[in-house]
Design an enzyme around this catalytic site. Structure first.
Site, PDB file in Angstrom:
ATOM      1  CB  CYS A 159      -0.826   0.024   1.242  1.00 60.19           C
ATOM      2  SG  CYS A 159      -1.197  -1.502   2.126  1.00 60.19           S
ATOM      3  CG  HIS A 198      -5.478   3.367   0.542  1.00 59.71           C
ATOM      4  ND1 HIS A 198      -4.634   3.667   0.061  1.00 59.71           N
ATOM      5  CD2 HIS A 198      -5.459   2.276   1.310  1.00 59.71           C
ATOM      6  CE1 HIS A 198      -3.460   2.814   0.804  1.00 59.71           C
ATOM      7  NE2 HIS A 198      -4.120   1.938   1.406  1.00 59.71           N
TER       8      HIS A 198
END
Ligand code: ZN
Lengths: 134, 383
Positions: B83, B332
């Protein structure tokens, strides 16, 4: 997750009998094992088998589970501190979530953890069940 | 090392882009950024992405995307740190320019997450954790963070309500950000009553799943001065790591990788935490944002959640945190997130951000992380 027999075989020590490594120089124990000690960078690491009993430090009841784990849902994911202080992450089973409490004794058992489809390899590994106080 | 500047930014709105594939989404952001940089031609393309291999059956992303936007022939490759991929792509692009290897580099992040059911995406995201010791047991990424949240609340005596202030604020900011995915307000009660993902983390403590792309054009000072009178400088970059497994950490609540990356970035930019006017932190979950604020030195250990509940780090405070709405509500799209952050701070420093504006920003900081705070990059920008 794609699982091959060779991979299962390679991982058998840690997966089936909690094999960890201890640094001969500074004494730190690592599970998962490390090749070189992250604390002192010594390469003198020896294999040790961890004790199966410990206490429950924290847990989360996991409702949204990754693909392939629906039959185990909800998974109680536990953080266990074994006797001697090494921490292990694994599911807690054979207990109702409302019976869980911080510090309760648990013991490692070998259980089925994943099946790679109907005809693929079955993966076994450590899970924890409630145990008698020593 | 020479100075490096951001001379172009381009973003797509984050959301469910069922009508756009990976390369179209990337192109939309990349061409915006190139136009914003006066049409300059990049000599290299660095792509931030995590899931193209697991969810999109696509590797070799650098060449694929460079060719699609008319840059056939240039150096092109992907940077991966789960991430946190986007921030590391920025750091890589920065080093290519700083080292004089290239004068103009395009850094773009792209992620397509919405084509598949949640369980499939959850399995792909779990690959940020340790496959052989965590993921095999069915551990999800939210569950690993839930353990950290529980330990944090217990250790420091923080209530569930205090931990709910952050997502409420993030949704408030995102409601004013045209690029955000979740443009609606929520209440404290909404957070507590939302469906449980991994107790105590609810759906509203978690960043949403979304498609998005963000791009920067980085350039040397010589090029930057030709393109703009007031280019934004990348004043410092820092990176750090920790164990991917959480069990062997020496201290479960010490955000080590954030601390190390921040120390490095502060030293290189010759600033301190008190000099930072605005910050974008990696709040994939409320607890991640809280631990990040502590690792960056904006709060002492165990104090960030209480400070947030008392109103700290909001618009008007110093630093102002996540005016974009953060990962929580801006969204995100994992490998693109770090690039959204740097683009947003660049727009804030230029006075051009279309959402909640920073009060009087001179110095901004973007922090993004892969795994349970395992791989962190910190980028400091200066007007
Ligand atoms: Zn050692």
């Amino acid at each position: 997750m794609r699982i091959s027999p060779a991979r299962i075989w390679r991982e058998r020590g840690a997966r089936y009998r909690l094999e960890a490594v201890r640094c001969r120089k500074c004494g730190h124990v690592y599970y998962p094992p490390k090749k070189v000690c992250p604390a002192c960078r010594s390469r003198e690491m020896e294999k040790v088998v961890l004790p199966p009993k410990g206490k429950l430090l924290a847990w989360s009841i996991e409702y949204t589970v990754p693909e392939g784990y629906r039959k185990y849902a909800p998974i109680v994911l536990g953080l266990v501190e074994l006797q001697g202080g090494v921490r292990v992450l694994a599911p807690i089973v054979d207990v109702r979530p409302e019976e869980l409490r911080k510090g309760m004794m648990v013991e490692a058992v070998l259980r089925r953890v994943y099946e790679d489809g109907d005809e693929g390899v079955i993966v076994y590994g450590i899970k924890f069940v409630p145990a008698e106080q020593d | 090392m020479r100075k490096v500047f951001v001379v172009g930014v381009g973003l797509t709105k984050i959301g469910r882009h069922f009508d756009k594939d990976l390369r179209s989404l990337f192109a939309e952001a990349a061409l915006h950024a190139i136009d914003d940089a006066g049409g300059v031609k990049p000599q290299a393309v660095v792509v931030g992405n995590m899931l193209s291999s697991s969810l999109y059956q696509q590797d070799n992303l650098g060449a694929l995307l460079a060719d699609y936007i008319g840059l056939r022939g240039v150096a092109a490759f992907k940077v991966e740190a789960a991430c946190g991929s986007g921030g590391f792509a920025v750091a890589t692009g920065y080093s290519l320019v700083a080292s004089r290897l290239y004068d103009v580099v395009l850094v773009g992040g792209v992620e397509k997450m919405c084509d598949y059911p949640t369980a499939t995406v959850a399995a792909a995201l779990a690959q940020a954790a340790d496959a052989e010791y965590e993921v095999v047991y069915g551990a999800s990424f939210p569950a690993l963070n839930a353990l950290a949240m529980k330990l944090y609340m217990e250790t420091y005596g923080v209530s569930r309500e205090e931990m709910a202030e952050w997502p409420v604020r993030m949704h408030e900011y995102a409601s004013q950000n045209p690029y955000a995915q979740l443009r609606f307000r929520i209440t404290l009660e909404d957070v507590l009553k939302a469906p449980m993902v991994a107790e105590p983390i609810t759906l509203l403590d978690s960043a949403p799943i979304g498609d998005g792309a963000a791009t920067l054009v980085l350039a040397s000072e010589e090029v930057a001065r030709k393109l703009s009178d007031t280019p934004v400088e990348i004043a410092g970059v820092g990176m750090g790591s920790d164990s991917v497994d959480t069990t062997t950490r020496f201290d479960l609540l010490d955000p080590l990788s954030v601390r190390l990356a921040a120390e490095e970035a502060y030293r290189r930019a010759k600033v301190e935490p008190k000099d930072i006017d605005l910050v974008e932190v990696h709040d994939a979950f409320t607890i991640t944002g809280i631990l990040s604020l502590e690792g960056l030195g904006f709060a002492k250990r165990g104090e960030a959640a209480k400070l947030v509940a008392e109103g700290a780090f909001a618009k008007g405070d110093k630093p102002e945190a996540n005016l974009s709405g953060g990962l929580k509500a801006r969204g995100h799209p994992v490998g693109a997130t770090g690039i959204y952050q740097v683009a947003e701070i660049t727009m804030q420093l230029r006075g051009e951000f279309p959402g909640v504006k920073a009060s009087s920003p001179e110095v901004g900081l973007a922090q993004t992380t892969g795994g349970v705070l395992a791989s962190t990059s910190v980028i400091i920008l200066r007007r």
